[in-house]
Design a protein around this motif. Structure first.
Motif, PDB file in Angstrom:
ATOM      1  N   PHE A 275       0.814  -1.215   0.000  1.00  0.00           N
ATOM      2  CA  PHE A 275       0.000   0.000   0.000  1.00  0.00           C
ATOM      3  C   PHE A 275       0.854   1.276   0.000  1.00  0.00           C
ATOM      4  N   TYR A 276       1.953   1.280   0.749  1.00  0.00           N
ATOM      5  CA  TYR A 276       2.778   2.482   0.916  1.00  0.00           C
ATOM      6  C   TYR A 276       3.318   3.035  -0.409  1.00  0.00           C
ATOM      7  N   PRO A 277       3.912   2.203  -1.289  1.00  0.00           N
ATOM      8  CA  PRO A 277       4.387   2.758  -2.565  1.00  0.00           C
ATOM      9  C   PRO A 277       3.255   3.346  -3.409  1.00  0.00           C
ATOM     10  N   LEU A 278       2.064   2.753  -3.336  1.00  0.00           N
ATOM     11  CA  LEU A 278       0.922   3.294  -4.074  1.00  0.00           C
ATOM     12  C   LEU A 278       0.584   4.690  -3.585  1.00  0.00           C
ATOM     13  N   VAL A 279       0.524   4.875  -2.279  1.00  0.00           N
ATOM     14  CA  VAL A 279       0.205   6.183  -1.704  1.00  0.00           C
ATOM     15  C   VAL A 279       1.263   7.211  -2.099  1.00  0.00           C
ATOM     16  N   GLN A 280       2.538   6.831  -2.026  1.00  0.00           N
ATOM     17  CA  GLN A 280       3.610   7.759  -2.381  1.00  0.00           C
ATOM     18  C   GLN A 280       3.560   8.130  -3.861  1.00  0.00           C
ATOM     19  N   THR A 281       3.180   7.196  -4.716  1.00  0.00           N
ATOM     20  CA  THR A 281       3.053   7.473  -6.145  1.00  0.00           C
ATOM     21  C   THR A 281       1.929   8.463  -6.401  1.00  0.00           C
ATOM     22  N   LEU A 282       0.825   8.319  -5.704  1.00  0.00           N
ATOM     23  CA  LEU A 282      -0.309   9.217  -5.910  1.00  0.00           C
ATOM     24  C   LEU A 282      -0.037  10.628  -5.415  1.00  0.00           C
TER      25      LEU A 282
ATOM     26  N   LEU B  84      -4.199  16.578 -10.557  1.00  0.00           N
ATOM     27  CA  LEU B  84      -3.982  17.631  -9.577  1.00  0.00           C
ATOM     28  C   LEU B  84      -2.497  17.872  -9.334  1.00  0.00           C
ATOM     29  N   SER B  85      -2.163  19.108  -8.986  1.00  0.00           N
ATOM     30  CA  SER B  85      -0.777  19.434  -8.670  1.00  0.00           C
ATOM     31  C   SER B  85      -0.422  18.891  -7.284  1.00  0.00           C
ATOM     32  N   SER B  86       0.867  18.743  -7.048  1.00  0.00           N
ATOM     33  CA  SER B  86       1.323  18.246  -5.741  1.00  0.00           C
ATOM     34  C   SER B  86       0.927  19.206  -4.632  1.00  0.00           C
TER      35      SER B  86
ATOM     36  N   GLU C 193      -1.242  18.209  -1.403  1.00  0.00           N
ATOM     37  CA  GLU C 193      -0.706  18.384  -0.053  1.00  0.00           C
ATOM     38  C   GLU C 193      -1.648  19.218   0.809  1.00  0.00           C
ATOM     39  N   ILE C 194      -2.287  20.233   0.225  1.00  0.00           N
ATOM     40  CA  ILE C 194      -3.278  21.037   0.960  1.00  0.00           C
ATOM     41  C   ILE C 194      -4.443  20.143   1.383  1.00  0.00           C
ATOM     42  N   ALA C 195      -4.888  19.266   0.494  1.00  0.00           N
ATOM     43  CA  ALA C 195      -5.977  18.335   0.825  1.00  0.00           C
ATOM     44  C   ALA C 195      -5.555  17.387   1.955  1.00  0.00           C
ATOM     45  N   THR C 196      -4.304  16.941   1.927  1.00  0.00           N
ATOM     46  CA  THR C 196      -3.802  16.060   2.982  1.00  0.00           C
ATOM     47  C   THR C 196      -3.791  16.774   4.327  1.00  0.00           C
TER      48      THR C 196
END
Length: 83
Positions: A47-54, A63-65, A69-72
């Motif tokens: 799961f972790y590599p998938l999250v980092q890729t997204l 969407l831009s990074s 990041e604001i959404a996170t």
């Protein structure tokens, strides 16, 4: 109270501790998704590599990074995270 226990690196043993050690090389803080998926180390490592890729720019995302990041951050505030 969380439905899935949120594990911490300090309390982890065996494969769970090894999983936190691996994740620590990539990310300084342990977000709730990492702490929750650590209950199943095998799935967490998938799961972790998938999250980092997204979360990265490009790679098929629209969407831009910065916006991601604001959404996170906003989601973390709503969930009571300390950052």
């Amino acid at each position: 109270m969380a439905r899935v226990p949120l594990l911490t690196p300090e309390d982890a043993q065996g494969e769970v501790a090894r999983t936190f050690e691996i994740f620590g090389k990539f990310q300084k803080r342990n977000v709730h998704s990492v702490r929750a998926t650590a209950n199943s180390p095998f799935l967490a490592r998938i799961f972790y590599p998938l999250v980092q890729t997204l979360m990265r720019e490009g790679l098929g995302t629209v969407l831009s990074s910065k916006l991601k990041e604001i959404a996170t951050i906003k989601t973390s505030q709503l969930n009571g995270c300390d950052y």
